[in-house]
Design an enzyme around this catalytic site. Structure first.
Site: not given
Ligand code: PMP
Length: 404
Positions: A192, A220, A251
């Site tokens: 991320s 992502h 996302k």
């Molecule tokens: N996994 C990754 C790699 C993320 O970047 C994120 C959100 N930043 C999440 C999981 C969590 O997802 P959510 O926003 O649906 O809680």
């Protein structure tokens, strides 16, 4: 000592606010996708994970509105009891098919998804083998797995970590674990912060050699890489070798919620054992309907992914040409690495005042030297938006001596 003493003496955020350098919690009052209104200022959004720009798509909005009309605003219960709608079942079926897997299970957020999978699957005497830079939700899932039941008799903890995206080190680490112990290797698909893509081919090689299963977090990656946006496994043609793929609706899918796809018995086990699923209310009707509409668009208009990737490539090359240090990975995340906290915060402020919103990532969120402005792109950014972002970065970068 009072429990709350540490809270009262936590002054860093207020001090940064007083200097006008606080980059977090700024409220958006209008959101058209690539352009948003923040505190009375119209700015180009270059920090959102709304990769295909679908949060503002009329069909996605309409689907959410219709779901509210039909089902109301909330499910008021867990999937297990009163919280399963036909919409949840439909989306699970559609996602399983999209990823070519037997089954799918929805969770209420991506964060909960990792917590719903890792400690549920990895039990006493079993191991999680995790990338050091994995997302916080994986770290939380790992801690739960370690804390709950995964200490084995010789005192070895159930969670081991390997150097970031280093499959040689993964092999070193995994080769030291008891041969007979079941193991789960976990990694972000696209990281991320850096936008880097996991070295899945070598991970699969190690997993096969040591009889481990693989879980990839494609938060992502879905809608960004792989055939038609099918994520990391598809990017490498390793769909069969990737046991579990999890993702989020927050996302590309322009909504809220999470999911995992895999073999039916595994999904069925999670469904009946994961506390994060059983004891939490299901995603709201509007969230599920929006994600379904976004999936429709992703399937029917894969050219959106080309636009997204072209936008990200244009920006990566543009930043590089100006002399910025950028992440080199072919995803929608383009980190501009500054390497200094103060400069990141000042640059963030000047960018914002010049009409560009990006994310400031500083320690402890990133390792020392990696303090950065994380930029990320949408399929709906037009050339004029990208040109403006580059022009503003150039002016601000020169002013602060980050580039010449
Ligand atoms: N996994 C990754 C790699 C993320 O970047 C994120 C959100 N930043 C999440 C999981 C969590 O997802 P959510 O926003 O649906 O809680």
């Amino acid at each position: 000592m009072d429990l709350f003493d540490k809270c009262r003496s936590f002054t860093r955020a207020d001090e940064t606010k007083a200097l006008g350098l606080y980059p977090y919690f700024h409220a958006i009052s209008e959101n058209e996708g690539p352009v948003v209104m923040i505190e009375g200022r119209k700015v180009i959004m270059a920090g959102s994970n709304n990769y295909l720009g679908l949060t503002a798509h009329p069909k996605v909005k309409e689907a959410a509105a219709q779901a509210v009309q039909k089902y109301g605003t909330g499910c008021s219960g867990s999937r297990y009891l009163t919280g399963t709608l036909d919409l949840h079942v439909e989306l699970e079926g559609r996602l399983a098919k999209f990823f070519g897997k037997e089954d799918c299970l929805l969770y209420s957020t991506g964060y909960q998804t990792a917590q719903g999978i890792i400690p549920t699957l990895v039990q006493r005497g079993e191991f999680v083998v995790s990338d050091k830079d994995n997302h916080a939700c994986i770290v939380a899932g790992n801690l739960m797995a370690a804390g709950a039941a995964s200490y084995i008799d010789d005192g070895q903890q159930g969670v081991v970590r390997y150097k970031h995206n280093d499959m040689k080190h993964l092999e070193t680490v995994i080769s030291k674990l008891p041969v007979e112990a079941p193991k789960l290797i976990v990694s972000d698909g696209v990281f991320s912060t850096s936008g880097e893509i996991v070295d899945l081919p070598n991970m699969v090689r190690v997993a096969k050699k040591y009889n481990a299963k693989i879980l990839v977090d494609d938060a992502h990656a879905v809608g960004v890489i792989g055939k038609g946006g099918r994520g990391t496994a598809s990017h490498y043609g390793l769909e069969k070798e990737t046991d579990l793929t999890m993702g989020t609706f927050s996302k590309t899918f322009a909504s809220l919620g999470g999911f995992v796809v895999g073999d039916r018995p595994v999904v069925n086990y999670l469904k009946h054992h994961a506390p994060a699923l059983i004891f939490s209310a299901s995603p709201t009707p509007a969230s599920v309907a929006a994600a379904l509409a976004a999936l429709d668009i992703l399937e029917k208009e894969p050219e959106r992914i080309d636009r997204l990737m072209n936008n990200a490539r244009t920006m990566r090359e543009g930043f590089k040409a100006m002399g910025f240090r950028v992440g080199e990975h072919d995803s929608a995340v383009v980190p501009v690495i500054i390497g200094d906290t103060e400069k990141v915060l000042i640059m963030w402020k000047l960018l914002f005042e010049s009409g560009v919103f990006v994310n400031a990532f500083i320690r402890p969120g990133v390792p020392p030297g990696m303090e950065m402005l994380r930029t990320s792109y949408m399929a709906t950014h037009e050339a004029e938006h990208l040109d403006k972002i580059l022009a503003v970065f150039s002016a601000v970068g020169k002013k602060l001596g980050v580039i010449n």
